[in-house]
Enzyme design. Structure first.
Site, PDB file in Angstrom:
ATOM      1  N   ARG A 159     -73.501  70.098  46.634  1.00  0.00           N
ATOM      2  CA  ARG A 159     -74.052  69.142  47.586  1.00  0.00           C
ATOM      3  C   ARG A 159     -75.461  69.606  47.943  1.00  0.00           C
ATOM      4  NH1 ARG A 159     -68.794  70.383  49.485  1.00  0.00           N
ATOM      5  NH2 ARG A 159     -67.339  68.618  49.459  1.00  0.00           N
ATOM      6  N   HIS A 253     -76.737  63.298  45.485  1.00  0.00           N
ATOM      7  CA  HIS A 253     -75.314  63.102  45.210  1.00  0.00           C
ATOM      8  C   HIS A 253     -75.106  62.461  43.835  1.00  0.00           C
ATOM      9  CE1 HIS A 253     -72.286  64.378  47.998  1.00  0.00           C
ATOM     10  NE2 HIS A 253     -71.459  63.439  47.601  1.00  0.00           N
ATOM     11  N   ARG A 256     -74.459  65.200  41.565  1.00  0.00           N
ATOM     12  CA  ARG A 256     -73.100  65.719  41.802  1.00  0.00           C
ATOM     13  C   ARG A 256     -72.074  64.818  41.116  1.00  0.00           C
ATOM     14  NH1 ARG A 256     -69.884  68.872  45.353  1.00  0.00           N
ATOM     15  NH2 ARG A 256     -68.236  67.734  46.448  1.00  0.00           N
ATOM     16  N   HIS A 279     -63.512  70.023  46.784  1.00  0.00           N
ATOM     17  CA  HIS A 279     -62.716  69.006  47.460  1.00  0.00           C
ATOM     18  C   HIS A 279     -61.439  69.611  48.012  1.00  0.00           C
ATOM     19  CE1 HIS A 279     -64.663  65.496  45.014  1.00  0.00           C
ATOM     20  NE2 HIS A 279     -65.374  65.823  46.074  1.00  0.00           N
ATOM     21  N   TYR A 288     -63.209  60.005  40.309  1.00  0.00           N
ATOM     22  CA  TYR A 288     -64.070  60.154  39.137  1.00  0.00           C
ATOM     23  C   TYR A 288     -63.353  59.765  37.853  1.00  0.00           C
ATOM     24  CZ  TYR A 288     -67.192  62.611  42.288  1.00  0.00           C
ATOM     25  OH  TYR A 288     -68.013  62.925  43.332  1.00  0.00           O
TER      26      TYR A 288
END
Length: 308
Positions: A159, A253, A256, A279, A288
């Site tokens: 991040r 992001h 990412r 996460h 994803y």
């Protein structure tokens, strides 16, 4: 005294907002539009007064808002607009219950629809590489910093706040890894790829010494020798994307998301990606996999001779 119609009750509520609550004109007009549509809905269902409305009627109204009504010339509403309309309807019913017009507030328990899950936006590998190549040059300390920053973001899926919070001691050249501090202060050690290692080492040797002004532990420094800000780091990516000729909106992001998507496309296990991203739940990471499935569908639809 004749029984009040829904239109009468709406008028009384709008007067209450204007006179007693001192609501702004735009606010009252917004309520008037929302409740006008609600009134039309109730009339179409032959509901003459609020005492006849049930909780299911209110819920069905939300369904109709999402569906729209082509015969009446009413377009479907987005989830955000439906949520705003529900605020108007709930305020209306709450007022009616407080005034004794109805025995109970039937809209109190109704909740707005959950917004549709938005799939993360990722970039094709060639576009990511184009951004990295456009990040900076070896001729300027900030160019070396910018290249190191973006290489790191894509290499380990950090991040933006994790990247700018890094200190020099968090980067381990020998282990080819970096220690990131995620949400809630939770730390994780993430491997760093060769190009990112080379870019960071180049920055540490030829870039950072020219930027540092005082004893500062931060890995990425601004022009004044302090820790690079989130806004400045964001601008580094935006500028690199512009120089690369990308005409789409990108954010830190985005790198990412691209990191996670490219790993899954390459066969990585979703739980490994979960750990790399930091996460707390694999459910967050599984979004994803929807991206990769959609990509496969698009390829199939365009490449298979019997796809259509």
């Amino acid at each position: 005294m004749p029984t009040e119609t829904v239109a009468d009750q709406v008028t009384r509520y709008l007067d209450h907002l204007t006179v007693e609550r001192g609501a702004a004109t735009n606010t009252v007009n917004s309520y008037r539009r929302d409740l006008g549509r609600y009134e039309q809905y109730l009339v179409a269902r032959s509901i003459g007064g609020l005492d006849e409305v049930t909780t299911d009627d209110v819920r069905e109204f939300l369904v109709e808002l999402r569906r729209g009504d082509s015969d009446a010339g009413l377009a479907p509403l987005a989830d955000s607009s439906i949520a705003r309309t529900l605020v108007s309807v709930r305020g209306f019913h709450k007022f009616a219950a407080a005034e004794g017009v109805v025995a109970a507030d039937v809209a109190h328990e109704v909740r707005p629809p959950r917004p549709a899950r938005r799939l993360p936006k990722s970039l094709p590998i060639d576009e990511v590489l184009a951004i990295l190549e456009s990040a900076g040059t070896d001729e300027h300390p900030r160019g070396l910093r910018d290249r190191a920053l973006l290489e790191l973001l894509y290499s380990c899926g950090a991040r933006i706040t994790e990247a700018i919070s890094l200190d020099i001691d968090d980067f381990d050249t020998d282990a080819r890894a970096v220690r990131l501090r995620g949400k809630g202060g939770k730390e994780r050690v993430v491997p760093v790829g060769g190009p990112a290692i080379a870019a960071i080492e180049a920055y540490l040797v030829r870039g950072r010494p020219a930027l540092v002004r005082r004893a500062e532990p931060a890995l990425f420094l601004n022009a004044r020798g302090g820790r690079l800000s989130r806004q400045s780091a964001w601008q580094v990516l935006v500028d690199a994307a512009r120089r690369a000729g990308l005409d789409k909106a990108v954010s830190p992001h985005t790198l990412r998301h691209s990191f996670a998507t490219h790993l899954l496309d390459g066969g990585a296990d979703v739980r490994v990606v979960q750990e790399l991203l930091g996460h707390a739940s694999v459910t967050t990471t599984q979004v994803y996999t929807l991206v990769t499935v959609n990509t496969m569908r698009e390829v199939y639809a365009t490449a298979h001779p019997r796809a259509r």
